[in-house]
Design an enzyme around this catalytic site. Structure first.
Site, PDB file in Angstrom:
ATOM      1  N   TYR A   1      58.334  66.121  77.927  1.00  0.00           N
ATOM      2  CA  TYR A   1      57.050  66.779  77.656  1.00  0.00           C
ATOM      3  C   TYR A   1      56.026  66.304  78.671  1.00  0.00           C
ATOM      4  O   TYR A   1      55.699  65.114  78.720  1.00  0.00           O
ATOM      5  CB  TYR A   1      56.627  66.443  76.228  1.00  0.00           C
ATOM      6  CG  TYR A   1      55.370  67.113  75.725  1.00  0.00           C
ATOM      7  CD1 TYR A   1      54.782  68.177  76.376  1.00  0.00           C
ATOM      8  CD2 TYR A   1      54.775  66.663  74.548  1.00  0.00           C
ATOM      9  CE1 TYR A   1      53.644  68.782  75.882  1.00  0.00           C
ATOM     10  CE2 TYR A   1      53.636  67.261  74.042  1.00  0.00           C
ATOM     11  CZ  TYR A   1      53.068  68.321  74.710  1.00  0.00           C
ATOM     12  OH  TYR A   1      51.939  68.911  74.220  1.00  0.00           O
TER      13      TYR A   1
ATOM     14  N   LYS B   1      58.997  70.708  78.642  1.00  0.00           N
ATOM     15  CA  LYS B   1      57.853  71.396  78.056  1.00  0.00           C
ATOM     16  C   LYS B   1      56.698  71.127  79.007  1.00  0.00           C
ATOM     17  O   LYS B   1      56.191  70.010  79.084  1.00  0.00           O
ATOM     18  CB  LYS B   1      57.538  70.895  76.646  1.00  0.00           C
ATOM     19  CG  LYS B   1      56.309  71.591  76.041  1.00  0.00           C
ATOM     20  CD  LYS B   1      55.902  71.006  74.699  1.00  0.00           C
ATOM     21  CE  LYS B   1      54.642  71.723  74.207  1.00  0.00           C
ATOM     22  NZ  LYS B   1      54.139  71.145  72.926  1.00  0.00           N
TER      23      LYS B   1
END
Length: 305
Positions: free
Chosen positions: A138, A166
């Site tokens: 992320y 992400k």
């Protein structure tokens, strides 16, 4: 378990909200209702205990219980991604091991924030959590204060358990990675449609899909500029304050969850709520979770410390 290729098929992953009871405990019955709505709308997976799900406000017992519950109850219908990352490598390793033992399919891993480390330390942190099992990395520099640049991500992508990123760094970054075969999920709802259909992202990990899962399913399934443009004001409103303040307020306004906040989050003010009420009620009622939005009296919202 799911293979990496099976995991990569998930184009719409909702960072699911965690609802609460009046005593501040997690409302599992309501949580199950919310997840069932996501399933009915065709969502592919959920992130459990992410920022939107307020994992940062849970103790590890609650956090891991919710991952285990989700995997046990919905693991045959949804990709279950446990947010077991931490700025403490030792904690991240422990939580990730527990998460996989409880049945989650993948973890979501963040780079160490606040007590930031060197680039070498970031790489080693990710290597050690990737060694445990499949993981999304992320990148959200606005929260961590440290951008995960391609020189960090590209070597990590060679790891056998690396699923993808992400990515909140924009669609040019996403396009750069996807051209190299590095899977990306947009972390910016307002950019996700173009990320998917123009820049070839695998999908989105979404906040907005808590409220409008079916419409977000449409945005991921086919290019629809008219729908995407029509939803931009709502998506912008949902980020008028740091997430998850607005999505929490919105779902209270539609009656989807109890009027309970865990601090330090507090509801949107009256003016902000009025803006949201108008935006939500412009939609067809069957397209959002709950019923017709109504502003809430902040004095009647339980704000628990």
């Amino acid at each position: 378990m799911r293979t990496l290729e099976q995991i990569k098929q998930a184009s719409l992953i909702t960072a699911i909200k965690t609802p609460y009871l009046a005593n501040g405990e997690i409302d599992l019955a309501k949580y199950d209702e919310l997840v069932e709505i996501q399933i009915a709308a065709g969502v592919d997976g959920i992130v459990v205990g992410g920022t939107t799900g307020e994992g940062q406000l849970m103790n590890w017992e609650e956090h891991l219980m919710l991952i285990a519950h989700s995997a046990n109850k919905f693991g045959d219908k949804l990709l279950i991604v446990g947010n077991t990352g931490s700025n403490n490598t030792r904690e991240a390793i422990k939580a990730t091991k527990y998460g996989f033992a409880s049945g989650m399919h993948a973890s979501l891993q963040i780079n160490p924030y606040y007590g930031r480390t060197s680039i070498a330390g970031v790489k080693e942190h990710f290597k050690r959590v990737l060694d445990i099992g499949p993981a999304f990395i992320y990148n959200v520099a606005g929260r961590t204060g440290q951008d995960l640049t391609p020189d960090i991500i590209e070597p990590l992508a060679q790891h056998e358990h690396f699923i993808g990123v992400k990515e909140c760094g924009g669609n040019e970054r996403i396009a750069h990675y996807e051209q190299q075969g590095i899977a990306c999920w947009s972390g910016n709802d307002d950019e996700a449609h173009d990320a998917r259909h123009i820049h070839k992202a695998h999908g989105v990990i979404s906040v907005t899909s808590n409220l409008i899962p079916g419409l977000f399913r449409q945005l991921m399934d086919s290019k629809n500029d008219a729908l995407n443009n029509s939803l931009q004001p709502l998506m912008n409103w949902l980020f008028c304050e740091p997430n998850p303040i607005a999505i929490n307020t919105a779902m209270i306004m539609t009656g989807a969850v109890n009027p309970v906040f865990r601090m330090p989050y507090v509801p949107l003010n009256d003016e902000q709520q009025q803006q949201g009420e108008t935006l939500i009620n412009q939609l067809n009622e069957q397209d959002f979770v709950g019923s017709r939005a109504q502003c809430v009296d902040i004095s009647k919202v339980l704000i628990l410390s």
